[in-house]
Scaffold this motif. Structure first.
Motif, PDB file in Angstrom:
ATOM      1  N   THR A  30       0.873  -1.200   0.082  1.00 35.03           N
ATOM      2  CA  THR A  30      -0.094  -0.105   0.115  1.00 35.03           C
ATOM      3  C   THR A  30       0.854   1.392  -0.076  1.00 35.03           C
ATOM      4  N   ASN A  31       0.283   2.415  -0.304  1.00 36.46           N
ATOM      5  CA  ASN A  31       1.001   3.741  -0.207  1.00 36.46           C
ATOM      6  C   ASN A  31       0.589   4.280   1.085  1.00 36.46           C
ATOM      7  N   ALA A  32       0.933   5.777   1.246  1.00 34.34           N
ATOM      8  CA  ALA A  32       0.526   6.053   2.767  1.00 34.34           C
ATOM      9  C   ALA A  32      -0.906   6.128   2.894  1.00 34.34           C
ATOM     10  N   SER A  33      -1.915   6.315   1.925  1.00 32.80           N
ATOM     11  CA  SER A  33      -3.228   6.290   2.482  1.00 32.80           C
ATOM     12  C   SER A  33      -3.898   4.794   2.572  1.00 32.80           C
ATOM     13  N   GLY A  34      -3.266   3.900   1.988  1.00 31.39           N
ATOM     14  CA  GLY A  34      -3.553   2.312   2.225  1.00 31.39           C
ATOM     15  C   GLY A  34      -3.042   2.135   3.693  1.00 31.39           C
ATOM     16  N   ALA A  35      -1.962   2.679   3.721  1.00 34.54           N
ATOM     17  CA  ALA A  35      -1.472   2.224   5.404  1.00 34.54           C
ATOM     18  C   ALA A  35      -2.375   2.797   6.450  1.00 34.54           C
ATOM     19  N   LEU A  36      -2.589   4.196   6.191  1.00 30.33           N
ATOM     20  CA  LEU A  36      -3.759   4.765   7.006  1.00 30.33           C
ATOM     21  C   LEU A  36      -5.070   3.830   7.330  1.00 30.33           C
ATOM     22  N   LEU A  37      -5.590   3.541   6.056  1.00 37.87           N
ATOM     23  CA  LEU A  37      -6.686   2.865   6.133  1.00 37.87           C
ATOM     24  C   LEU A  37      -6.546   1.255   6.715  1.00 37.87           C
ATOM     25  N   THR A  38      -5.391   0.544   6.399  1.00 38.32           N
ATOM     26  CA  THR A  38      -5.118  -0.720   7.076  1.00 38.32           C
ATOM     27  C   THR A  38      -5.066  -0.530   8.533  1.00 38.32           C
ATOM     28  N   LYS A  39      -4.620   0.513   8.746  1.00 38.29           N
ATOM     29  CA  LYS A  39      -4.508   0.690  10.514  1.00 38.29           C
ATOM     30  C   LYS A  39      -5.770   0.887  11.081  1.00 38.29           C
ATOM     31  N   LEU A  40      -6.746   1.450  10.256  1.00 39.66           N
ATOM     32  CA  LEU A  40      -8.012   1.801  10.867  1.00 39.66           C
ATOM     33  C   LEU A  40      -8.742   0.251  10.976  1.00 39.66           C
ATOM     34  N   LEU A  41      -8.381  -0.295   9.882  1.00 46.25           N
ATOM     35  CA  LEU A  41      -9.231  -1.592   9.690  1.00 46.25           C
ATOM     36  C   LEU A  41      -8.954  -2.746  10.582  1.00 46.25           C
ATOM     37  N   VAL A  42      -7.939  -2.444  11.612  1.00 47.22           N
ATOM     38  CA  VAL A  42      -7.651  -3.534  12.538  1.00 47.22           C
ATOM     39  C   VAL A  42      -8.760  -3.657  13.450  1.00 47.22           C
ATOM     40  N   GLU A  43      -9.732  -2.588  13.665  1.00 44.42           N
ATOM     41  CA  GLU A  43     -11.143  -2.450  14.288  1.00 44.42           C
ATOM     42  C   GLU A  43     -12.029  -2.439  13.224  1.00 44.42           C
ATOM     43  N   ASP A  44     -13.170  -2.622  13.594  1.00 44.33           N
ATOM     44  CA  ASP A  44     -14.328  -2.747  12.452  1.00 44.33           C
ATOM     45  C   ASP A  44     -14.999  -1.389  12.143  1.00 44.33           C
ATOM     46  N   ARG A  45     -14.613  -1.034  10.948  1.00 43.29           N
ATOM     47  CA  ARG A  45     -14.869   0.424  10.423  1.00 43.29           C
ATOM     48  C   ARG A  45     -15.755   0.465   9.340  1.00 43.29           C
ATOM     49  N   SER A  46     -16.586   1.771   9.073  1.00 45.43           N
ATOM     50  CA  SER A  46     -17.441   1.628   7.717  1.00 45.43           C
ATOM     51  C   SER A  46     -16.712   2.506   6.663  1.00 45.43           C
ATOM     52  N   LEU A  47     -17.278   2.275   5.601  1.00 45.03           N
ATOM     53  CA  LEU A  47     -16.611   3.081   4.443  1.00 45.03           C
ATOM     54  C   LEU A  47     -16.611   4.616   4.959  1.00 45.03           C
ATOM     55  N   ASP A  48     -17.396   5.335   5.636  1.00 41.63           N
ATOM     56  CA  ASP A  48     -17.649   6.581   6.192  1.00 41.63           C
ATOM     57  C   ASP A  48     -16.533   7.125   6.997  1.00 41.63           C
ATOM     58  N   ASP A  49     -16.099   5.838   7.835  1.00 35.86           N
ATOM     59  CA  ASP A  49     -14.871   6.164   8.724  1.00 35.86           C
ATOM     60  C   ASP A  49     -13.679   6.220   7.923  1.00 35.86           C
ATOM     61  N   LEU A  50     -13.519   5.370   7.015  1.00 40.64           N
ATOM     62  CA  LEU A  50     -12.350   5.346   6.184  1.00 40.64           C
ATOM     63  C   LEU A  50     -12.179   6.901   5.429  1.00 40.64           C
ATOM     64  N   ALA A  51     -13.413   7.084   4.780  1.00 44.85           N
ATOM     65  CA  ALA A  51     -13.230   8.374   3.875  1.00 44.85           C
ATOM     66  C   ALA A  51     -12.849   9.630   5.197  1.00 44.85           C
ATOM     67  N   ASP A  52     -13.505   9.582   6.056  1.00 38.86           N
ATOM     68  CA  ASP A  52     -13.543  10.553   7.081  1.00 38.86           C
ATOM     69  C   ASP A  52     -11.868  10.812   7.424  1.00 38.86           C
ATOM     70  N   ALA A  53     -11.348   9.729   7.826  1.00 42.43           N
ATOM     71  CA  ALA A  53      -9.905   9.724   7.903  1.00 42.43           C
ATOM     72  C   ALA A  53      -9.132  10.210   6.724  1.00 42.43           C
ATOM     73  N   LEU A  54      -9.313   9.894   5.599  1.00 42.19           N
ATOM     74  CA  LEU A  54      -8.647  10.462   4.426  1.00 42.19           C
ATOM     75  C   LEU A  54      -8.833  11.972   4.366  1.00 42.19           C
ATOM     76  N   VAL A  55      -9.914  12.446   4.378  1.00 37.37           N
ATOM     77  CA  VAL A  55     -10.133  13.822   4.504  1.00 37.37           C
ATOM     78  C   VAL A  55      -9.521  14.758   5.549  1.00 37.37           C
ATOM     79  N   ALA A  56      -9.460  14.061   6.820  1.00 31.32           N
ATOM     80  CA  ALA A  56      -8.669  14.397   7.832  1.00 31.32           C
ATOM     81  C   ALA A  56      -6.873  14.609   7.318  1.00 31.32           C
TER      82      ALA A  56
END
Length: 83
Positions: A30-56
């Motif tokens: 993964t690239n940096a954004s994929g790394a961020l999303l992967t770390k979030l997905l260690v816990e159950d997350r929604s698509l909105d949670d992932l998008a919010d993290a990318l925006v932030a």
């Protein structure tokens, strides 16, 4: 959605992640954004949670973040890395 914990490992290298499915001998980098999303997905997350993290983190438009998050999730599904 959440990253599988059975037989899947990952390691961060210079801001990027390498995910390895030990059972299927499949890996994904993964690239940096994929790394961020992967770390979030260690816990159950929604698509909105992932998008919010990318925006932030990357200050991108919400529509772009949703599209990018969905593309990443689709890739994880294709490689059977989500449960």
């Amino acid at each position: 959605m959440q990253i599988r914990t059975d037989g899947v490992t990952w390691q961060e290298i210079d801001g990027e992640l390498v995910l390895l499915d030990l059972e299927r001998s499949v890996y994904l980098t993964t690239n940096a954004s994929g790394a961020l999303l992967t770390k979030l997905l260690v816990e159950d997350r929604s698509l909105d949670d992932l998008a919010d993290a990318l925006v932030a983190q990357f200050e991108i438009q919400r529509d772009d973040a949703l599209r990018d998050a969905q593309a990443f999730v689709d890739e994880l599904v294709e490689h059977q890395l989500l449960r």
